[in-house]
Motif scaffolding. Structure first.
Motif, short mmCIF file in Angstrom:
data_model
loop_
_atom_site.label_atom_id
_atom_site.label_comp_id
_atom_site.label_asym_id
_atom_site.label_seq_id
_atom_site.Cartn_x
_atom_site.Cartn_y
_atom_site.Cartn_z
N GLU A 1 124.77 22.06 -55.73
CA GLU A 1 124.83 21.07 -57.03
C GLU A 1 123.29 21.13 -57.49
OE1 GLU A 1 125.99 16.63 -58.16
OE2 GLU A 1 126.59 17.61 -56.29
N THR A 2 122.38 20.80 -56.79
CA THR A 2 120.99 21.00 -57.12
C THR A 2 120.53 22.25 -57.74
OG1 THR A 2 120.38 19.29 -55.31
CG2 THR A 2 118.63 20.65 -56.34
N ARG B 1 120.07 9.50 -58.01
CA ARG B 1 121.59 9.84 -58.11
C ARG B 1 122.33 8.56 -57.60
NH1 ARG B 1 121.90 15.97 -55.66
NH2 ARG B 1 122.37 17.25 -57.52
N GLU C 1 126.57 8.69 -62.95
CA GLU C 1 127.00 9.62 -63.90
C GLU C 1 126.10 9.92 -64.93
OE1 GLU C 1 131.20 8.96 -65.17
OE2 GLU C 1 132.16 9.42 -63.17
N ARG D 1 115.10 12.32 -55.83
CA ARG D 1 116.48 12.90 -56.42
C ARG D 1 117.57 12.23 -55.95
NH1 ARG D 1 116.24 18.13 -55.19
NH2 ARG D 1 117.55 18.04 -53.33
N GLN D 2 117.66 11.91 -54.49
CA GLN D 2 118.72 11.02 -54.13
C GLN D 2 118.61 9.76 -54.40
OE1 GLN D 2 118.38 11.55 -49.89
NE2 GLN D 2 118.65 13.89 -49.79
N TRP E 1 112.55 16.97 -64.44
CA TRP E 1 113.79 17.63 -64.16
C TRP E 1 113.78 18.48 -63.48
CZ3 TRP E 1 117.90 14.93 -63.83
CH2 TRP E 1 119.18 15.54 -64.01
N GLU F 1 125.62 19.80 -51.68
CA GLU F 1 124.47 19.17 -52.22
C GLU F 1 123.51 20.08 -52.70
OE1 GLU F 1 120.87 16.92 -52.81
OE2 GLU F 1 121.33 18.23 -51.36
N TYR G 1 122.92 10.44 -64.30
CA TYR G 1 121.79 11.18 -63.75
C TYR G 1 121.63 12.45 -64.66
CZ TYR G 1 119.19 14.10 -60.38
OH TYR G 1 118.00 14.81 -59.94
N ASN G 2 120.94 12.34 -65.46
CA ASN G 2 120.31 13.58 -66.59
C ASN G 2 119.07 13.21 -66.70
OD1 ASN G 2 119.89 11.66 -68.72
ND2 ASN G 2 122.30 11.67 -68.90
N ASN H 1 114.87 18.71 -59.29
CA ASN H 1 115.99 19.51 -58.79
C ASN H 1 115.47 21.05 -58.29
OD1 ASN H 1 118.30 17.78 -59.76
ND2 ASN H 1 117.18 17.73 -61.72
#
Length: 466
Positions: free
Chosen positions: A278-279, A182, A187, A178-179, A239, A275, A189-190, A243
């Motif tokens: 946000e996750t 990112r 931006e 994930r890190q 996904w 962080e 990151y989807n 996350n």
């Protein structure tokens, strides 16, 4: 009924490894482990009785049912850890009333506690891996001190089981990926871009024999094409794994959901960092969508463990019931047998054989838990129950597979691959039957083949153990 319990006399017989040990022939460490196990069982019995006594005045029998489920969850976690790692248990205490607040400083709120059970281990933390083929993107972890408390039940409120010292950390590899994404995608990151990157890089950077994250995703989404879910489902699952937040429960709440029976929901403490918050926002979106009735209806029979773990935190938010407490208790219980598969990438997965025992037609005849506790000092689960090197004294139920129990190649083919081979075999038999009949019969049989094929595909998918 309160305060610290006295140890009762240890039982006369136990199992150490594959040896039967008579009273008087145990080592000092084995004898101490037995006394501490008995102390835990005594405390749990008192905890169970205190809960039933507190609920006697409730008119609804559902309150007693809710407490049975709550107690089973506590027992599953504590006795499961003790079964796999008996040497780390130090003490167990049962307390009631005002002593709960004094003896349980870790609770956010112990006000109104009826009773509590407090367990202390010798290790700073213990981590267990969920061994389920429907896969869960987190582990289970116990702190050095763990406590559960029944809070005073109130009318029109769920039965609340407070807890501290228990959490569900996300997988380290998923956090690393994930890190990394990112940083690479910014931006962008989807889910779509992350899945595209995963397909391009998974074979080179996350091979099946080395990457747990890869095996988790592959077990559901890289199977035989006939039963493989579509790409949009694989994208959503990836996904979700990427996350998955680390959740720390404050309590387990047991609701009467009417026709759905007693269901359980976990109240999660706030995120510990920006962080993590946000996750969690991204995870909430994925899991709430997965818990919507039209999604959950088809997914739960195929992925019972994963869906109920998600329902524990997001079931009610998605407009449906919470998790089934019996499935959560099973998920949190210690496994009895496990080990790697016999070929392919499954041979690198020590959890692959951790499944329920089924008969020839796929019916469950013996269930087992799904947590494998990692031996302190080790970085991963033992490959088989017999490979646990630091635990010499194990209670009954954890057995080492013998050479007689190892399956032959023919047995493995029949038990592990029949769900995907059976539809093909039946199609061949159907075609042979058509060739041996008249033209009109052959035509009508051929028209029915697509329907038969669709039914067999669904049935084959359901036959895979989770």
């Amino acid at each position: 009924m309160g305060g610290q319990l006295q140890c009762f006399a240890p039982v006369a017989l136990t199992i150490c490894g594959n040896r039967t040990v008579q009273e008087g022939h145990r080592t000092g460490a084995e004898d101490l482990a037995l006394r501490r196990e008995q102390q835990m069982r005594n405390a749990l019995r008192c905890f169970s009785e205190a809960g039933h006594a507190a609920l006697e005045s409730k008119a609804s029998s559902r309150c007693q049912q809710a407490w049975v489920h709550a107690y089973n969850l506590v027992e599953a976690i504590l006795l499961g850890a003790q079964r796999h790692l008996p040497e780390v248990l130090v003490s167990t205490h049962f307390v009631t009333g005002q002593d709960c607040k004094r003896r349980c400083p870790g609770f956010k709120s112990a006000a109104g506690a009826v009773a509590a059970v407090i367990v202390r281990f010798s290790e700073r933390e213990m981590i267990g891996e969920f061994a389920t083929r429907s896969r869960i993107g987190s582990s289970i972890r116990l702190a050095q001190e763990v406590a559960f408390a029944l809070l005073q039940p109130e009318d029109a409120s769920p039965l609340r089981l407070a807890v501290y010292g228990l959490d569900f950390p996300s997988l380290e590899e998923s956090r690393d990926i994930r890190q990394r994404l990112r940083g690479l995608l910014g931006e962008g990151y989807n889910s779509k871009n992350a899945f595209k990157w995963w397909l391009q890089n998974r074979d080179r950077e996350y091979p099946l024999d080395k990457s747990k994250m890869r095996r988790i995703h592959a077990s559901s989404f890289e199977g035989p094409p006939m039963v493989r879910p579509p790409d949009f489902a694989a994208e959503a699952a990836l996904w979700g794994y990427l996350n998955a937040p680390s959740n720390v429960p404050e309590s387990f709440d047991f609701y009467d959901e009417g026709k759905d029976g007693i269901r359980v929901t976990a109240r999660i403490l706030p995120a510990s960092s920006d962080e993590e918050e946000e996750t969690r926002v991204l995870s909430d979106e994925v899991q709430t969508d997965a818990m919507k009735p039209h999604q959950r209806t088809w997914a739960e029979p195929l992925l019972p463990s994963a869906i109920n773990m998600s329902a524990l935190t997001h079931g009610r938010a998605g407009g449906g019931p919470g998790a089934e407490p019996a499935k959560i208790a099973k998920l949190f219980s210690a496994a009895s047998t496990w080990g790697p598969g016999h070929k392919g990438w499954q041979s690198a997965d020590g959890t692959w054989l951790c499944t329920d025992t089924k008969d020839a037609v796929g019916r469950v005849v013996k269930e087992q838990g799904r947590v494998i506790w990692i031996t302190p000092g080790e970085s991963e689960i033992p490959r088989t129950p017999g490979d646990r090197v630091s635990c010499r004294c194990a209670t009954a139920g954890v057995t080492k597979p013998s050479s007689k129990s190892r399956r032959s190649a023919v047995s493995y083919l029949l038990k592990e691959t029949w769900p995907s081979l059976l539809p093909l075999l039946l199609m061949v038999l159907a075609m042979l039957a058509i060739l041996g009949r008249g033209t009109s019969t052959a035509i009508s049989s051929a028209c029915a083949l697509p329907l038969i094929w669709s039914i067999l595909r669904c049935w084959s998918a359901l036959a895979f153990p989770m």
